[in-house]
Scaffold this active site. Structure first.
Site, PDB file in Angstrom:
ATOM      1  N   THR A 226      89.522 -30.707  18.091  1.00  0.00           N
ATOM      2  CA  THR A 226      89.172 -30.704  19.287  1.00  0.00           C
ATOM      3  C   THR A 226      87.672 -29.320  19.580  1.00  0.00           C
ATOM      4  OG1 THR A 226      91.279 -31.279  20.468  1.00  0.00           O
ATOM      5  CG2 THR A 226      90.064 -29.283  21.577  1.00  0.00           C
ATOM      6  N   ARG A 254      99.317 -40.034  26.329  1.00  0.00           N
ATOM      7  CA  ARG A 254      99.725 -39.248  25.551  1.00  0.00           C
ATOM      8  C   ARG A 254      98.242 -38.158  25.906  1.00  0.00           C
ATOM      9  NH1 ARG A 254      96.669 -35.766  21.936  1.00  0.00           N
ATOM     10  NH2 ARG A 254      98.211 -34.551  20.582  1.00  0.00           N
ATOM     11  N   VAL A 255      99.062 -36.772  26.414  1.00  0.00           N
ATOM     12  CA  VAL A 255      97.861 -36.039  26.635  1.00  0.00           C
ATOM     13  C   VAL A 255      99.073 -34.972  25.593  1.00  0.00           C
ATOM     14  CG1 VAL A 255      97.836 -33.948  28.468  1.00  0.00           C
ATOM     15  CG2 VAL A 255      98.356 -36.278  28.994  1.00  0.00           C
ATOM     16  N   GLY A 256      97.703 -34.328  24.695  1.00  0.00           N
ATOM     17  CA  GLY A 256      97.951 -32.505  24.311  1.00  0.00           C
ATOM     18  C   GLY A 256      98.128 -31.577  24.706  1.00  0.00           C
ATOM     19  N   ASP A 257      97.540 -30.740  23.868  1.00  0.00           N
ATOM     20  CA  ASP A 257      97.068 -28.938  24.076  1.00  0.00           C
ATOM     21  C   ASP A 257      96.605 -29.037  24.803  1.00  0.00           C
ATOM     22  OD1 ASP A 257      96.035 -29.775  21.495  1.00  0.00           O
ATOM     23  OD2 ASP A 257      95.966 -27.281  21.788  1.00  0.00           O
ATOM     24  N   THR A 277      93.126 -25.834  17.875  1.00  0.00           N
ATOM     25  CA  THR A 277      92.533 -27.551  17.474  1.00  0.00           C
ATOM     26  C   THR A 277      93.786 -27.962  16.852  1.00  0.00           C
ATOM     27  OG1 THR A 277      91.239 -28.603  16.795  1.00  0.00           O
ATOM     28  CG2 THR A 277      91.842 -26.684  15.349  1.00  0.00           C
ATOM     29  N   GLY A 278      94.128 -28.744  16.346  1.00  0.00           N
ATOM     30  CA  GLY A 278      95.032 -29.331  15.839  1.00  0.00           C
ATOM     31  C   GLY A 278      95.966 -30.997  16.807  1.00  0.00           C
ATOM     32  N   GLY A 280      98.081 -31.817  19.042  1.00  0.00           N
ATOM     33  CA  GLY A 280      99.107 -30.718  20.125  1.00  0.00           C
ATOM     34  C   GLY A 280      99.970 -30.329  20.676  1.00  0.00           C
TER      35      GLY A 280
END
Length: 366
Positions: A226, A254-257, A277-278, A280
């Site tokens: 990210t 899927r949705v991350g942070d 970053t990383g 999520g």
């Protein structure tokens, strides 16, 4: 004799009243002194948490994640270096990365496991205004759509087809639904290795719902680069942005942070700004960026605050922490930047009036 007469003629009740009055006066003085001390302590603590007596004006700074941030920072500096607003800088900066060829940002990035690129982004300004989009397809600059959500709607987040509809209504063109040559190659290789059959080929669902997104790509890099950017402008005001295509070959939907305010991004103009970053999911479970800001509010430096939340994730994950990467990057009101990561390898780009460089973050695990 006179002394004795005076002593004998003063009523005891009057003496008692005088003692009470004196006590009351002393008590009032004590309360006033205590209140003043408490106020002074509170102001001192607030000043300490902000890194000093307010922000340093006239010295803008921008930091962003990974080496792609060097190019993004150049675009941001075109705004900051000319006295522009941090909000404009963090939008213009990450748009550069959204246009590039890379694994994890923009329409040229790796797709989800069904072969479609879906994008997430968020933006936040100095007034705590914020906007985000998630599961957005066929729009080149999701960060700009997120800003329009912030400025033109009463909402914070729009997702999926609704986000796309809004973008088109705002004049964003729909790009062709196709993968970049590099992403197509990566996807074909992943399909062979994973033996996954997209729904268009085989609609039967597997009992375990896998395969899921790999932690690392074939080249050994983490599968979630990210770009997050936070900046302070010449007026001492903060803004931040975060944009991604998410982990390559993720489950569809899927949705991350990255689009979640308080997880992938948070700005508090009294304290500073933070992005992450990383992986999520693990940033979300600790409200990562907001938690870093709260550590800074309590007096920790950006680096120390980032480390605290990284340590919190490690405690939660236990042995599994060795298989994930998470990093936080923050700046405070003094224009001091700091970062921390779980594993070695995270770097961030920094630009100020005096320097432009890539900085290797500190870390806990090799």
């Amino acid at each position: 004799m006179a002394k004795g007469i005076i002593e004998n003629t003063v009523p005891e009740s009057l003496i008692s009243d005088c003692i009470k009055i004196g006590t009351m006066i002393n008590r009032r003085k004590f309360i006033r002194a205590s209140a003043f001390t408490s106020l002074a302590t509170m102001l001192a603590n607030r000043s300490w948490a902000n890194g000093g007596t307010g922000s340093v004006k006239g010295n803008p700074i921008v930091v962003s994640t990974w080496d792609a941030g060097l190019r993004a920072n150049k675009a941001a500096w075109q705004v900051l270096g000319n006295g522009g607003r941090a909000l404009d800088a963090v939008e213009q900066g990450v748009m550069i990365t959204e246009s590039e060829q890379n694994c994890c940002v923009g329409l040229n990035a790796n797709p989800d496991r069904d072969g479609f690129v879906t994008l997430d982004a968020s933006i936040m300004d100095e007034f705590s205004n914020c906007g985000s989009v998630a599961f957005l397809e066929r729009i080149k600059h999701p960060i700009s759509v997120a800003r329009r959500v912030m400025e033109k709607t009463p909402h914070v987040m729009l997702v999926g087809s609704g986000a796309q509809q809004f973008a088109v209504e705002e004049g964003f063109p729909l790009e062709e639904q196709k993968l970049s040559p590099e992403a197509k190659k990566n996807y074909d290789n992943w399909l062979k290795k994973s033996e996954y059959k997209p729904p268009a080929i085989n609609i039967e669902s597997k009992n375990n719902h896998g395969p899921f997104a790999p932690a690392k790509l074939d080249n050994g890099e983490w599968n979630h680069d990210t770009i997050g950017m936070v900046a302070m402008d010449t007026n001492g005001n903060f803004s931040g942005s975060c944009t991604t295509s998410g982990a390559g070959f993720k489950m569809r939907g899927r949705v991350g942070d990255s689009p979640i305010i308080g997880a992938g991004l948070f700005v508090d103009n009294e304290v500073g700004a933070c992005t992450s970053t990383g992986q999520g999911e693990d940033v979300i479970r600790v409200a990562g960026s907001a938690s870093v800001i709260e550590m800074m509010r309590q007096g920790l430096s950006p680096e120390a605050a980032c480390k605290k939340i990284v340590e919190r994730i490690i405690r939660i994950k236990g042995e599994k922490a060795k298989d994930i990467q998470v990093a936080f990057l923050a700046i405070n009101k003094k224009g001091v930047a700091g970062a921390y990561a779980i594993h070695k390898g995270f770097s961030y780009a920094l630009r100020t009036n005096n320097e432009e460089k890539l900085v290797e973050s500190k870390y806990i695990m090799l």
